[in-house]
Design an enzyme around this catalytic site. Structure first.
Site, PDB file in Angstrom:
ATOM      1  N   LYS A 155       0.888  -1.162   0.000  1.00  0.00           N
ATOM      2  CA  LYS A 155       0.000   0.000   0.000  1.00  0.00           C
ATOM      3  C   LYS A 155       0.926   1.211   0.000  1.00  0.00           C
ATOM      4  O   LYS A 155       1.370   1.673   1.058  1.00  0.00           O
ATOM      5  CB  LYS A 155      -0.918  -0.031   1.228  1.00  0.00           C
TER       6      LYS A 155
HETATM    7  N1  PMP Z   1      -7.617  -2.026  -2.866  1.00  0.00           N
HETATM    8  C1  PMP Z   1      -6.980  -0.843  -2.806  1.00  0.00           C
HETATM    9  C2  PMP Z   1      -6.202  -0.392  -3.978  1.00  0.00           C
HETATM   10  C3  PMP Z   1      -7.067  -0.066  -1.632  1.00  0.00           C
HETATM   11  O1  PMP Z   1      -6.455   1.110  -1.567  1.00  0.00           O
HETATM   12  C4  PMP Z   1      -7.834  -0.528  -0.538  1.00  0.00           C
HETATM   13  C5  PMP Z   1      -7.951   0.309   0.709  1.00  0.00           C
HETATM   14  N2  PMP Z   1      -6.897   0.073   1.592  1.00  0.00           N
HETATM   15  C6  PMP Z   1      -8.460  -1.767  -0.644  1.00  0.00           C
HETATM   16  C7  PMP Z   1      -8.329  -2.492  -1.824  1.00  0.00           C
HETATM   17  C8  PMP Z   1      -9.229  -2.341   0.481  1.00  0.00           C
HETATM   18  O2  PMP Z   1      -8.338  -2.712   1.513  1.00  0.00           O
HETATM   19  P1  PMP Z   1      -8.765  -2.731   3.027  1.00  0.00           P
HETATM   20  O3  PMP Z   1      -9.964  -3.584   3.120  1.00  0.00           O
HETATM   21  O4  PMP Z   1      -7.586  -3.319   3.725  1.00  0.00           O
HETATM   22  O5  PMP Z   1      -9.024  -1.335   3.431  1.00  0.00           O
END
Ligand code: PMP
Length: 302
Positions: A155
């Site tokens: 991320k």
């Molecule tokens: N995909 C992307 C590209 C994201 O930025 C996020 C948000 N963090 C998610 C999926 C969903 O991840 P999470 O459930 O861990 O927030």
């Protein structure tokens, strides 16, 4: 009067307005930062952070994938988050840890450059207005980067330049959000959300080799669905499968469970929130608000 707000910055609490960096900062110039998005919910026992350890582990993993040395361990940052929520007097909130190269010299190379970690905790509501009624999406022209381009399980700021373009493209076309394809042309995810389809009573979601971020909400929904006897297929999903799905929804920390009722102007199913999406939305809300004892282990009380 509103309570004075702080940001946690390299181990110290600094006032919100003072948590600034110079514009030449490496991570601002070259998108070399890594970050997390976490939510805390106002439960009956006070604020509780959802899946704090998982978010802290992913933060450390993002740093590792980008070769960034962080001077704080997962546990220290987890504690800092809890303290920050307390100090800011927040209840339900969004938490944004950011790891970055604070070096201001020109030059792309990051190895050996010094790093900082800052954490903000902000009052935050629904990510999509009209979330409960379902949103409309558009398949974007920009694709997610493949494994030969970026470490896409990180991320990291640099992984999001095409996400911003896609989100804006969707909005300019009158949709609420984009759906991005993988580098190979399969359905990947939203710019900041994972995606699930409902087909003949089963859930289908793009597999981890579909150039997606492995969402913590995605993993939670898979576990919740399995516990309810719902089968979940993780596989490559062709874009045309979107149009014939019975239901579609996004998952994400910010998006939570958001039903998608239209894609590229076409109605999905009946064009309204489907029963499985509604059931998972409700279950997820019960869990994050501490109303389901079985899943209290996912919460860290502040
Ligand atoms: N995909 C992307 C590209 C994201 O930025 C996020 C948000 N963090 C998610 C999926 C969903 O991840 P999470 O459930 O861990 O927030």
């Amino acid at each position: 009067m509103a309570k004075k707000q702080y940001v946690w910055f390299d181990g110290k609490f600094v006032s919100f307005d003072k948590a600034n960096v110079h514009f030449l900062t490496h991570s601002l110039q070259y998108a070399s930062g890594i970050f997390e998005g976490i939510r805390a919910y106002d439960t009956e026992k006070g604020p509780a952070v959802f899946k704090l350890q998982e978010h802290m582990q992913r933060f450390q993993n993002s740093a590792r994938l980008y070769n960034m040395t962080l001077h704080f361990k997962a546990e220290e940052l987890g504690k800092a988050i809890v303290q920050l929520i307390k100090k800011n007097g927040l209840k339900s909130c969004y938490i944004r840890p950011f790891g970055f190269y604070n070096d201001q010299r020109i030059g792309l190379g990051a190895s050996g450059k010094s790093t900082s970690v800052a954490i903000a905790a902000l009052d935050f509501g629904a990510y999509f207005s009209g979330k409960n009624e379902g949103i409309s999406c558009m398949v974007a022209r920009w694709r997610r980067a493949g494994p030969e381009t970026l470490p896409e399980h990180a991320k990291a700021s640099g992984n999001y330049t095409n996400a911003t373009l896609s989100s804006d493209e969707a909005k300019a076309s009158g949709a609420n959000e984009a759906i991005m394809l993988s580098s190979k042309g399969y359905v990947a995810e939203g710019p900041g959300e994972n995606i699930f389809l409902v087909k003949n009573g089963k859930l289908v979601t793009p597999s981890v080799d579909s150039d997606i971020l492995i969402g913590i909400t995605r993993n939670s929904i898979i576990e919740i669905a399995n516990s309810k006897g719902l089968k979940v297929e993780e596989r490559h999903v062709k874009p045309e499968e979107l149009y014939s799905a019975d239901e579609i929804f996004f998952t994400g920390t910010a998006a939570e469970v958001t039903p998608i009722i239209k894609v590229d102007g076409r109605k999905i199913g009946k064009g309204e929130v489907g029963t499985i999406s509604q059931m998972l939305m409700d279950s997820y809300a019960d869990i994050v608000y501490g109303r389901n004892k079985k899943y209290e282990k996912w919460l860290t009380y502040v």
